[in-house]
Write an enzyme that holds these catalytic residues in place. Structure first.
Site, short mmCIF file in Angstrom:
data_model
loop_
_atom_site.label_atom_id
_atom_site.label_comp_id
_atom_site.label_asym_id
_atom_site.label_seq_id
_atom_site.Cartn_x
_atom_site.Cartn_y
_atom_site.Cartn_z
N ARG A 1 35.03 34.09 45.23
CA ARG A 1 34.06 34.45 46.26
C ARG A 1 32.86 33.52 46.19
NH1 ARG A 1 32.05 39.65 44.69
NH2 ARG A 1 32.95 39.26 42.66
N ASP B 1 38.66 32.41 50.33
CA ASP B 1 39.38 33.67 50.41
C ASP B 1 40.87 33.41 50.22
OD1 ASP B 1 40.59 36.07 51.08
OD2 ASP B 1 39.34 36.44 52.83
N MET B 2 41.45 33.97 49.18
CA MET B 2 42.87 33.73 48.87
C MET B 2 43.79 34.28 49.95
SD MET B 2 43.31 36.48 45.76
CE MET B 2 42.82 38.20 45.97
N HIS C 1 47.36 42.94 40.27
CA HIS C 1 47.29 44.38 40.05
C HIS C 1 46.13 45.03 40.82
CE1 HIS C 1 44.37 44.56 36.33
NE2 HIS C 1 43.89 43.81 37.29
N GLY D 1 40.70 33.48 42.05
CA GLY D 1 39.89 34.60 41.55
C GLY D 1 39.45 34.36 40.12
N GLY D 2 39.16 33.11 39.80
CA GLY D 2 38.87 32.71 38.43
C GLY D 2 37.46 32.99 37.94
N GLY D 3 36.69 33.77 38.70
CA GLY D 3 35.34 34.13 38.26
C GLY D 3 34.45 32.93 38.07
N LYS E 1 45.38 35.33 37.42
CA LYS E 1 45.06 36.03 36.18
C LYS E 1 44.45 37.39 36.50
CE LYS E 1 41.60 34.18 34.06
NZ LYS E 1 40.50 35.14 34.42
#
Length: 358
Positions: free
Chosen positions: A225, A244-245, A262, A201-203, A258
């Site tokens: 994504r 997809d994680m 949450h 999800g590191g953008g 990171k």
């Protein structure tokens, strides 16, 4: 004088002040920040090279005479809250009141290395902030998030369907990453001995670029994504994978999460962590998962810090069915995902770095 419930009048008045403070702050505080960012007031003071008087400020901004008093009210309120400092300057042989930047408003100077202006612009955008008016409806909609209730889809679906909002969201995440990257530069010990790492999800790779530059021999992979990482430029040790994680995570020595966990429920987090464990399974005890996230600790944190963490907890819970966690909640999550031990270290003012070992 006492009321029917036994409260003294002075207590009731204090309660009124407390209520009115949050009542007005809900709109005015956030929109005041949006106002100074949109007008570029931190930039004006920064470019001025010194504290600026109100007449000079309104002259530069070309404020109509009828609005000068209102501008002064806004500036004084923001100064009281720590966004500006009121100082004395000598101008035209007179001592005059002027506004100086504080450490907080310096973070709103556009073009600076550490600029959080996109955070302000994004989070007070009417499309994203207006959904909070549906909080009552959200309460009774089983399983749905505020985004589902207000916009008809969850956050990620909404972003995929709205390129402009997706761009703004990525700018928000990138600006926040700048602060985190500053903290990570002092944590090289975390990555020592790590030959490969996946930033889940590191953008657009803001953090991964910092890591890859600091450790040129480390293979860095960003899993995100497909719509986010499509056509992003790669380097010798930085690559992007659309995926997809929840399905799988590329093999590596370490996995970086990171501000990911949450966003999700405990059930979803267990699945993510299980996939992380599978990713580092070939590394034995050398592998690890690096979590950067909030750890709520009311007993040790200052009141303002706990207040921020609890506000973030509300935001996560309502917006995306996620949550902020206390250490005992993190420990339970790690154990249920099959990990043996963990270590928590301080990272930024509100974020912690957690190393988890299989």
């Amino acid at each position: 004088m006492a009321s029917s419930n036994g409260r003294k009048a002075s207590e009731i008045f204090q309660g009124q002040v407390h209520l009115y403070k949050y009542f007005f702050a809900h709109t005015i505080d956030a929109m005041s920040l949006k106002w100074i960012v949109e007008l570029g007031i931190p930039d004006v003071i920064h470019n001025h090279g010194q504290p600026i008087t109100l007449p000079k400020l309104v002259s530069i901004l070309q404020v109509p005479p009828t609005k000068v008093s209102g501008v002064q009210s806004l500036m004084r309120s923001l100064a009281y809250k720590g966004f500006f400092e009121i100082v004395s300057v000598h101008e035209d042989r007179e001592e005059k009141e002027a506004y100086a930047l504080t450490v907080t408003s310096e973070l709103l100077v556009k073009g600076s290395d550490l600029c959080l202006a996109p955070m302000v612009e994004g989070f007070v955008d009417p499309t994203l902030s207006g959904i909070w008016s549906d909080l009552k409806k959200w309460t009774y909609e089983d399983g749905l998030t505020l985004y589902d209730v207000s916009l008809g889809s969850n956050l990620w679906e909404f972003l995929d369907k709205n390129p402009a909002c997706n761009k703004l969201f990525n700018e928000i995440m990138a600006s926040d990453s700048q602060m985190m990257n500053m903290a990570l530069r002092g944590c090289n010990w975390v990555f020592e001995g790590v030959e490969s790492i996946v930033d889940v999800g590191g953008g657009t790779g803001i953090t991964a670029k910092v890591i890859s530059e600091a450790f040129p021999n480390m293979k860095c992979i960003v899993l995100e994504r497909p719509s986010v990482v499509e056509n992003l430029p790669e380097t010798n040790n930085l690559t992007y994978i659309g995926g997809d994680m929840f399905n799988s995570i590329p093999k590596a020595d370490a996995v970086l999460l990171k501000l990911i966990l949450h966003n999700w429920s405990d059930k979803d987090c267990r699945k993510i962590l299980e996939n992380c464990k599978e990713s580092i399974s070939d590394k034995g005890k050398k592998g690890k998962v690096i979590v950067i996230d909030v750890v709520i600790n009311e007993n040790e944190d200052e009141h303002e810090l706990t207040e921020l963490k609890l506000l973030m907890d509300v935001s996560m819970a309502c917006l995306i069915n996620g949550k902020e966690r206390r250490e005992e909640e993190w420990k339970k999550l790690f154990e249920e995902a099959g990990f043996q031990s963990y270590k928590i270290s301080s990272l930024t003012g509100y974020l912690s770095l957690i190393e988890i070992y299989p």
